[in-house]
Design an enzyme around this catalytic site. Structure first.
Site, PDB file in Angstrom:
ATOM      1  N   ASP A 353       0.821  -1.221   0.000  1.00 26.18           N
ATOM      2  CA  ASP A 353       0.000   0.000   0.000  1.00 26.18           C
ATOM      3  C   ASP A 353       0.851   1.265   0.000  1.00 26.18           C
ATOM      4  OD1 ASP A 353       0.735  -0.886   2.643  1.00 26.18           O
ATOM      5  OD2 ASP A 353      -0.462   0.774   3.441  1.00 26.18           O
ATOM      6  N   GLU A 354       0.232   2.307  -0.503  1.00 29.63           N
ATOM      7  CA  GLU A 354       0.672   3.686  -0.310  1.00 29.63           C
ATOM      8  C   GLU A 354       2.139   3.962  -0.643  1.00 29.63           C
ATOM      9  OE1 GLU A 354      -2.201   5.485   3.064  1.00 29.63           O
ATOM     10  OE2 GLU A 354      -0.635   4.176   3.839  1.00 29.63           O
ATOM     11  N   VAL A 355       2.527   3.646  -1.854  1.00 30.06           N
ATOM     12  CA  VAL A 355       3.844   4.086  -2.299  1.00 30.06           C
ATOM     13  C   VAL A 355       3.603   5.237  -3.282  1.00 30.06           C
ATOM     14  CG1 VAL A 355       6.031   3.413  -3.299  1.00 30.06           C
ATOM     15  CG2 VAL A 355       4.641   1.706  -2.112  1.00 30.06           C
TER      16      VAL A 355
END
Ligand code: TNX
Length: 671
Positions: A353-355
């Site tokens: 997630d969330e890169v």
């Protein structure tokens, strides 16, 4: 394992049972001939329940009857029932007789094709019979059986019955096979024993997956052979709470992890381990950046700062491991391999997630996830990750699972990962943050928030109380994601603001049971005005007393009509006939002692003790009021009286608070 933190010390008092009090106006009446059927207070709601007549009473002569694969579950039944009843409840392979609880592996026709987890529980006045095709099905039935008994069955000290259950036949099975709870031990660390307590509590609501978020920017929590820095450096701290820069860290040895997995398995719970990557992994980068055992350790850092720095705040999106360098894969291969080897369940969660694209181009991100997916597959595990891994360029292996976390519905922009996952043939676990994130505050207004000191509200700007956890349908939330694609539901506790297990419990309960019902029970309209919601709140309210007797912290949500529940004590007079002490224990979630003070009979509040010899007095109440992170304690109702003649007296305590129906607990005094 159970907690008994909040149980009031009751000296030598043995407790005597009282009527289960009213749960709602409709369920109030104690069952009597010709009266309305008692309403069951089981969460999650069973598929079907048909009432018979009369009640079963568990007595000290009861046995738990089981053979073969049912014996382990029979041991569980006995283990649950022994502490509060004080009965021996031997587990035996003999034929069942009147008064027994029979637990057997069978194929009850009524559960149809739901053989993996379905069960049938038949309670008649003469016996309890639990049947299922599997031990897991039996275990599910045991959780239902527990909830049919009075709330104080959860006590770890002996309470007096009668222990009765209404005659009923329940046929039940789950809607979804995956019913998860995620615990983030990276941002806040807990030892295995604490997690085991949570396992026991969640299993009571038929949660069958424990997803462990083992690594994130602020901590790496599992010893990995050959990489001692991952724990000596990576586990040193945790997110700072209460004004601290960093909280204490910690890690599990592999033996600890195995013990945790075994405890989960004993509760029919599958552990899904997650080591988040390629982002959310500053702890790995900080540990390995200077590892002398790696040829070129600096090469692993593709994060924002170089050299990398600890950030023990709630920040996200600043760290990334570089995809195309051998040292990254030396570390990641060891982690995936060792963790897979000690995880019997089918899944390995690689996070994903969330890169931010500014940190890592989408094609580079995709290359990382594709490479790690191959490593996971070679370990024989199913790839799982946050739904971000369904994005462009990623080729998830067949059967991979995406966890949908965005607070999005319909075809709104953030819902696209759901359709991407479906398009790639992935299965979905639904954990939309505005329904399933247990780290979100319950209530947020302009002037205050609940809890005051815990939780976030990015997904729930006005808060997410019980109603938010309950009112959604995993199979129709996101356009293009249907029940064909969904394997289940997960409640996720991220723990940036959490500093203790009591905090965790406060955020998890009562929302997890709402999610458990969404995951287990048949689909139904669950809007605020639906009959299903009203019925759910009544059943949920009944859990409050169970948690109080079990010593479990929870948020006494104002959405829930918590009933008053009281049970009486056994008291002994001194040589002069004088009695001083608690005559009853009261569960009244959300009611401060100020509402009950002195039980003075004013303002519609009263607790009147009738001593069984014709005299009555007004009782006192003691206990601990709520704080912003802890439910109020159980209360003791106590009084003072002197009996004139030796004998056994049956007294009553009548308790009324506000406009709640008066409840009565019976106690026995011996002089
Ligand atoms: C988002 S949801 C995160 C976590 C945070 C959480 C806080 C997701 C996959 N990532 O890193 O802890 O929000 O609510």
């Amino acid at each position: 394992m159970k907690r008994s933190r909040h149980l009031l010390a009751l000296a030598a008092a043995v407790i005597i049972g009282a009527q289960v009090p009213a749960l709602s106006v409709t369920a109030l009446a104690a069952p009597r001939a010709g009266a309305a059927q008692p309403a069951l207070s089981v969460v999650p709601k069973p598929v079907s329940a048909t009432f018979g007549s009369g009640r079963f009473t568990l007595t000290s002569a009861a046995r738990i009857v089981a053979t073969g694969a049912a014996v382990a579950v029979a041991d569980d039944v006995a283990g649950y029932l022994r502490p509060a009843t004080g009965y021996p409840l031997p587990v035996t392979g003999d034929a069942g007789q009147a008064g027994d609880v029979v637990v057997k592996i069978d194929h009850p026709a009524a559960i149809g094709g739901h053989l993996a987890e379905g069960y049938r529980l038949a309670v008649t006045p003469s016996r309890v019979t639990l049947e299922a095709a599997t031990a897991h099905g039996l275990y599910n039935g045991v959780q239902t059986l527990r909830q049919l008994l009075p709330a104080w069955i959860e006590s770890q000290t002996v309470m007096r019955g009668p222990w009765t259950i209404p005659a009923v036949t329940i046929t039940d099975w789950p809607r979804y096979q995956y019913r998860g709870l995620m615990l983030d031990v990276a941002r806040h660390f807990e030892p295995v024993s604490a997690v085991e307590q949570l396992i026991g509590e969640a299993a009571g609501y038929k949660i069958n997956v424990l997803h462990l978020h083992i690594s994130d920017d602020q901590g790496f929590r599992l010893a990995i052979n050959g990489f001692p820095l991952l724990t000596s450096i990576g586990a040193a701290g945790a997110v700072g709470t209460s004004g601290r820069q960093s909280d204490p860290g910690g890690y599990w040895t592999q033996a600890d992890y195995r013990a945790l997995v075994a405890d989960a398995a004993a509760h029919f719970m599958t552990v899904v381990p997650e080591v988040d990557s390629p982002g959310h992994n500053n702890a790995i980068i900080m540990s390995e950046y200077a590892d002398p055992a790696l040829p070129s350790p600096h090469s692993i850092n593709c994060g924002q700062s170089n050299p990398p720095q600890w950030d023990y705040t709630e920040d996200v999106g600043y760290s990334a491991m570089c995809p195309s360098v051998p040292d990254t894969w030396a570390v990641m291969t060891a982690i995936v391999g060792q963790l897979s080897a000690i995880t019997p369940g089918p899944y390995y969660d690689l996070g994903g997630d969330e890169v931010p694209a500014t940190l890592m181009k989408p094609s580079v991100y995709a290359a990382f996830v594709n490479k790690e997916s191959g490593i996971v597959r070679r370990q024989g595990k199913i790839v799982m990750g946050w739904a971000d891994i369904a994005g462009p360029g990623v080729h998830p292996p067949a059967g991979s699972v995406a966890e949908f976390w965005q607070p999005a519905s319909g075809d709104g922009p953030d819902s696209v990962t759901g359709r991407e996952a479906v398009a790639k043939g992935m299965k979905l676990v639904m954990a939309p943050a505005d329904h399933a994130y247990l780290d979100q505050k319950y209530v947020v207004t302009n002037t205050s928030s609940v809890p005051g000191s815990l939780g976030m509200n990015w997904a729930c700007p006005t808060g997410c109380d019980v109603s938010a956890a309950y009112d959604w349908n995993p199979g129709s939330l996101v356009t293009g994601v249907t029940d064909k694609n969904v394997i289940g539901v997960e409640g996720a506790l991220f723990s940036e603001t959490i500093a203790s297990m009591a905090h965790a419990d406060y955020m998890i309960f009562p929302r997890l049971p709402a999610l458990a019902e969404v995951a287990w029970s048949p689909s139904v309209s669950r809007t605020a005005s639906s009959p299903a919601y009203r019925d759910f709140l009544r059943r949920l309210g009944a859990q409050g007393a169970r948690w109080q007797f079990a010593g479990l912290n929870f948020y006494p949500s104002t959405q829930v009509p918590w009933p008053l529940v009281a049970t009486g004590s056994m008291v002994r007079a001194d040589a002069a006939g004088s009695v001083t002490g608690p005559v009853a224990i009261l569960s009244a979630p959300g009611f401060p002692t100020s509402t009950l003070t002195m039980c003075d009979g004013g303002l519609g509040i009263g607790c009147t003790i009738s001593w069984g010899d014709g005299s009555s007095t007004t009782g006192d109440v003691s206990g601990t009021n709520a704080t912003d992170t802890a439910v109020n304690s159980l209360y003791s109702i106590f009084g003072q009286h002197t009996y004139r003649h030796p004998g056994t007296y049956h007294g009553t305590v009548a308790i009324s608070v506000g406009n709640l129906p008066t409840i009565t607990a019976t106690f026995t005094a011996v002089f």
